[in-house]
Design an enzyme around this catalytic site. Structure first.
Site, PDB file in Angstrom:
ATOM      1  NE  ARG A  53     -40.782  -0.261  62.429  1.00 46.27           N
ATOM      2  CZ  ARG A  53     -39.793   0.608  62.238  1.00 46.27           C
ATOM      3  NH1 ARG A  53     -40.050   1.829  61.911  1.00 46.27           N
ATOM      4  NH2 ARG A  53     -38.548   0.240  62.403  1.00 46.27           N
ATOM      5  CB  THR A  54     -42.206  -3.892  68.375  1.00 44.73           C
ATOM      6  OG1 THR A  54     -42.046  -4.376  67.041  1.00 44.73           O
ATOM      7  CG2 THR A  54     -42.962  -4.924  69.194  1.00 44.73           C
ATOM      8  CE  LYS A  82     -27.089  -2.410  88.592  1.00 43.15           C
ATOM      9  NZ  LYS A  82     -27.975  -1.900  89.666  1.00 43.15           N
ATOM     10  NE  ARG A 103     -38.581  -6.942  69.387  1.00 45.56           N
ATOM     11  CZ  ARG A 103     -38.754  -6.408  68.176  1.00 45.56           C
ATOM     12  NH1 ARG A 103     -37.901  -5.526  67.714  1.00 45.56           N
ATOM     13  NH2 ARG A 103     -39.784  -6.753  67.452  1.00 45.56           N
ATOM     14  CG  HIS A 131     -42.551 -10.150  66.080  1.00 46.93           C
ATOM     15  ND1 HIS A 131     -43.255  -9.580  67.105  1.00 46.93           N
ATOM     16  CD2 HIS A 131     -41.901  -9.120  65.474  1.00 46.93           C
ATOM     17  CE1 HIS A 131     -43.043  -8.276  67.117  1.00 46.93           C
ATOM     18  NE2 HIS A 131     -42.224  -7.968  66.131  1.00 46.93           N
TER      19      HIS A 131
END
Length: 320
Positions: A53-54, A82, A103, A131
């Protein structure tokens, strides 16, 4: 707000949050007019942990404004695999884009990113911390359901310890004031002390801690359900034991007010029965739409692109 990073909602004033709520309402009723607001702009979605969703909401927000999107969905798909640092990734990506949504599973990662970047960074969730755009979606949903975000009794149920959406919402509602929180959870998942301290520091706000949803559901204007998050547990036995602690079904809803709003940040596992979806009090899919609208408002604001035909809230208040 032009050029501003948003790591927590403390980065925004109350008037700026109200302005974003107002912009989102305008966008919703003027989709065609705003469709080219961000023509030529590019958003980077840097998602170091899974999200449906986000990530899609941030990306759709920019696409609906006329911009484009680049990014990755999983650290294994980036140079982090890496050994590249977040700071170096952001310094690089800043050369490509106008705004970044990030995120990351580690708390504080979004702040590190914002300090390294030369473009605005929006926190799309960092560990169990903050959030902010989910909270904007929550506020927009309260505003659309009640016409206000104050003078409410708000129940929060389930995982109140690790749920970053819960912490962000409580802290922001405390800034608006006049909210009574009912905190419903088992002892293992109680609200952290720093969040309780935030409520205590707000004279017009108060809280009650309980373990039984049924005993308080009739008092609530809002019921904010959360899932017990497996990814925040180190012990699978603890997760399995607590997962089914609180489940909302139609039987419990019969005890609630007829206009109570049921919110949930999603994804849902089994804490809200599917039968509840058809109840008019279910507002969680409405939250999804509001999240996209708030991200459209936020992305255009930090980039500095004006919505065609939009009249700022402050200007309206002056005229009134």
């Amino acid at each position: 707000m032009i050029g501003k990073s948003v790591i927590s909602l403390d980065d925004l004033s109350l008037s700026q949050i109200k302005e974003l709520l107002h912009k989102a309402q305008y966008i919703d009723s003027h989709r065609r007019e705003v469709a080219h607001t961000c023509d030529g702009r590019v958003l980077a979605t840097l998602f170091y942990e899974p999200s449906t969703r986000t990530r899609l909401s941030f990306e759709t927000a920019m696409l609906r404004l006329g911009g484009k999107v680049i990014g990755f969905a999983g650290s294994q798909l980036s140079s982090a695999s890496k050994g590249e640092s977040i700071a170096d990734t952001l310094k690089t990506v800043s050369n490509y884009v106008d705004v970044v949504a990030i995120r990351h599973p580690k708390e504080g990662a979004a702040l590190v990113a914002s300090r390294a970047a030369s473009v605005p960074v929006i926190n799309a969730g960092d560990g169990g911390h903050m959030h902010p755009t989910q909270t904007l979606a929550d506020l927009a949903t309260l505003q659309s359901r009640f016409g206000r975000v104050t003078d409410l009794t708000v129940g929060l149920c389930g995982d109140l310890m690790f749920g970053r959406t819960v912490h962000s919402l409580i802290e922001t509602l405390c800034r608006f004031g006049n909210v009574h929180f009912v905190l419903i959870s088992p002892d293992e998942l109680k609200t952290p002390q720093y969040v309780l301290d935030r409520i205590d520091a707000t004279p017009s706000c108060s809280y009650t801690e309980v373990k039984d949803l049924v005993s308080v559901i009739g008092d609530l204007d809002v019921l904010y359900m959360t899932r017990v998050q497996q990814e925040r547990f180190f012990n699978e036995d603890d997760y399995l034991r607590l997962r089914d602690t609180y489940i909302l079904d139609e039987d419990k809803l019969q005890l609630a007010k007829p206009d109570m709003a049921v919110l949930h940040p999603l994804p849902r596992i089994n804490e809200i029965a599917v039968e509840v979806d058809n109840d008019p009090r279910a507002a969680y899919f409405e939250q999804v739409k509001n999240g996209m609208l708030m991200r459209m408002a936020l992305e255009s604001s930090v980039i500095g692109d004006e919505l065609p035909g939009y009249e700022p809230l402050e200007a309206k208040e002056v005229k009134a």
